[in-house]
Design a protein around this motif. Sequence first.
Motif, short mmCIF file in Angstrom:
data_model
loop_
_atom_site.label_atom_id
_atom_site.label_comp_id
_atom_site.label_asym_id
_atom_site.label_seq_id
_atom_site.Cartn_x
_atom_site.Cartn_y
_atom_site.Cartn_z
N MET A 1 0.73 -1.12 0.07
CA MET A 1 -0.02 0.01 0.03
C MET A 1 0.82 1.21 0.18
O MET A 1 0.52 2.28 -0.63
CB MET A 1 -0.98 0.08 1.00
N GLN A 2 2.02 1.12 0.80
CA GLN A 2 3.11 2.47 0.93
C GLN A 2 3.34 2.74 -0.78
O GLN A 2 3.38 3.79 -1.04
CB GLN A 2 3.94 2.14 1.67
N GLN A 3 3.67 1.60 -1.35
CA GLN A 3 4.39 2.09 -2.45
C GLN A 3 3.30 2.24 -3.74
O GLN A 3 3.51 3.23 -4.72
CB GLN A 3 4.92 0.58 -2.96
N LEU A 4 2.04 1.74 -3.59
CA LEU A 4 0.99 2.09 -4.23
C LEU A 4 0.59 3.73 -4.05
O LEU A 4 0.44 4.46 -5.15
CB LEU A 4 -0.36 1.37 -3.98
N LEU A 5 0.72 4.16 -2.79
CA LEU A 5 0.47 5.50 -2.51
C LEU A 5 1.58 6.44 -2.97
O LEU A 5 1.41 7.50 -3.58
CB LEU A 5 0.46 5.68 -1.13
N LEU B 1 0.76 6.62 -6.81
CA LEU B 1 -0.31 7.74 -6.85
C LEU B 1 0.19 9.32 -6.63
O LEU B 1 -0.18 10.19 -7.32
CB LEU B 1 -1.46 7.36 -6.06
N HIS B 2 1.04 9.09 -5.72
CA HIS B 2 1.87 10.62 -5.25
C HIS B 2 2.56 11.22 -6.66
O HIS B 2 2.70 12.28 -6.96
CB HIS B 2 2.52 10.60 -4.34
N GLU B 3 3.44 10.30 -7.21
CA GLU B 3 4.31 10.68 -8.24
C GLU B 3 3.59 10.74 -9.43
O GLU B 3 4.03 11.77 -10.34
CB GLU B 3 5.43 9.52 -8.29
N GLU B 4 2.73 9.70 -9.78
CA GLU B 4 2.12 9.79 -11.12
C GLU B 4 0.87 10.76 -11.25
O GLU B 4 0.57 11.36 -12.23
CB GLU B 4 1.80 8.37 -11.60
N ILE B 5 0.03 10.84 -10.42
CA ILE B 5 -1.23 11.69 -10.28
C ILE B 5 -1.24 12.92 -9.41
O ILE B 5 -1.70 14.14 -9.83
CB ILE B 5 -2.58 10.60 -9.85
N GLY B 6 -0.61 12.47 -8.15
CA GLY B 6 -0.92 13.75 -7.31
C GLY B 6 -1.85 13.35 -6.38
O GLY B 6 -3.16 13.39 -6.52
N LEU B 7 -1.57 13.52 -4.88
CA LEU B 7 -2.39 13.16 -3.92
C LEU B 7 -3.26 14.36 -3.60
O LEU B 7 -2.54 15.52 -3.59
CB LEU B 7 -1.71 12.82 -2.57
N PRO B 8 -4.47 14.24 -3.35
CA PRO B 8 -5.35 15.43 -2.87
C PRO B 8 -4.95 16.22 -1.84
O PRO B 8 -4.32 15.67 -0.81
CB PRO B 8 -6.92 14.84 -2.78
N LYS B 9 -5.01 17.44 -1.74
CA LYS B 9 -4.85 18.31 -0.69
C LYS B 9 -5.81 18.07 0.71
O LYS B 9 -5.40 18.06 1.78
CB LYS B 9 -4.62 19.61 -0.94
N HIS B 10 -6.94 18.12 0.50
CA HIS B 10 -8.07 17.87 1.45
C HIS B 10 -8.83 17.09 1.31
O HIS B 10 -10.18 17.28 1.19
CB HIS B 10 -8.45 19.40 1.60
N LYS B 11 -8.52 15.62 1.10
CA LYS B 11 -9.52 14.62 0.86
C LYS B 11 -8.82 13.39 1.45
O LYS B 11 -7.85 13.08 1.30
CB LYS B 11 -9.74 14.51 -0.54
N THR B 12 -9.71 12.71 2.10
CA THR B 12 -9.13 11.48 2.71
C THR B 12 -9.23 10.37 1.71
O THR B 12 -10.19 10.21 0.95
CB THR B 12 -10.36 11.32 3.94
N LEU B 13 -8.05 9.76 1.76
CA LEU B 13 -7.98 8.43 0.99
C LEU B 13 -8.37 7.36 1.46
O LEU B 13 -7.99 6.72 2.77
CB LEU B 13 -6.52 8.30 0.50
N ARG B 14 -9.42 6.65 0.94
CA ARG B 14 -9.75 5.16 1.38
C ARG B 14 -9.87 4.22 0.38
O ARG B 14 -9.38 4.60 -0.72
CB ARG B 14 -11.43 5.41 1.45
N LEU B 15 -10.11 3.16 0.62
CA LEU B 15 -10.07 1.95 -0.27
C LEU B 15 -10.98 2.28 -1.29
O LEU B 15 -10.72 1.86 -2.44
CB LEU B 15 -10.33 0.41 0.59
N GLN B 16 -12.13 3.02 -0.98
CA GLN B 16 -13.24 2.96 -1.80
C GLN B 16 -12.93 4.31 -2.90
O GLN B 16 -13.65 4.72 -3.84
CB GLN B 16 -14.44 3.44 -1.32
#
Length: 212
Positions: A107-111, A114-129
Amino acid sequence: MNENNSWVSLILLLAVAALVEKIVKRPVLRKWVGLILVVAGPILLFCATAWIGGSQVESLPVIAFVTGIALLVSQNKYRLKRPSPPHPLLRAPTMNLAPDLPDDPEMQQLLQLLHEEIGLPKHKTLRLQTAINIDLGCDGAEAKQFMEAVEQAFAFDLGDYDAYRYFNPPVFDVFLKHRAKGRGKKVPLTIGMLYLAIKTNSWDTQTLENLS
């Protein structure tokens, strides 16, 4: 008696040299003290021979020279190490992770991807869904690059994975846009689906979507 005095003097000089080595910690100061001692050693040896002999500190020039060399060689010994830059995930603006999000290397590598290729949201909780195509806005060429990065990083079989089921094709690829017509509304491709595919080392569309 003189021999005993010589040994005492030698021990005292060595103790002073060791003390200097321990006390002088700043790199610049070690450098200059080292240079002074390296120069002072030969000067004492050739210009103050009589005084050295009379004072019974014959080893002073040698000890000064050797101590100076040691200080120069190890001038960065006590330099404070700069802390290593934080992991890219820790540099993200916010990392709001849901409690049920697994905390394992996959999961850490997947995140990380996501951070490198897409960019993680600033104010959104990341869930499995969380759907990377709908919630994170991943689409087109970005989606293609991301899925290739995931496939390469985890080396799993994509099986019946259909990119057009989840993503629109790159706008510049007319042939792929034609193939993608009629696919209708895109199905959410969630972090949980990706995580499960990585853990099972395969992609089975029906199983992943049902479990998700």
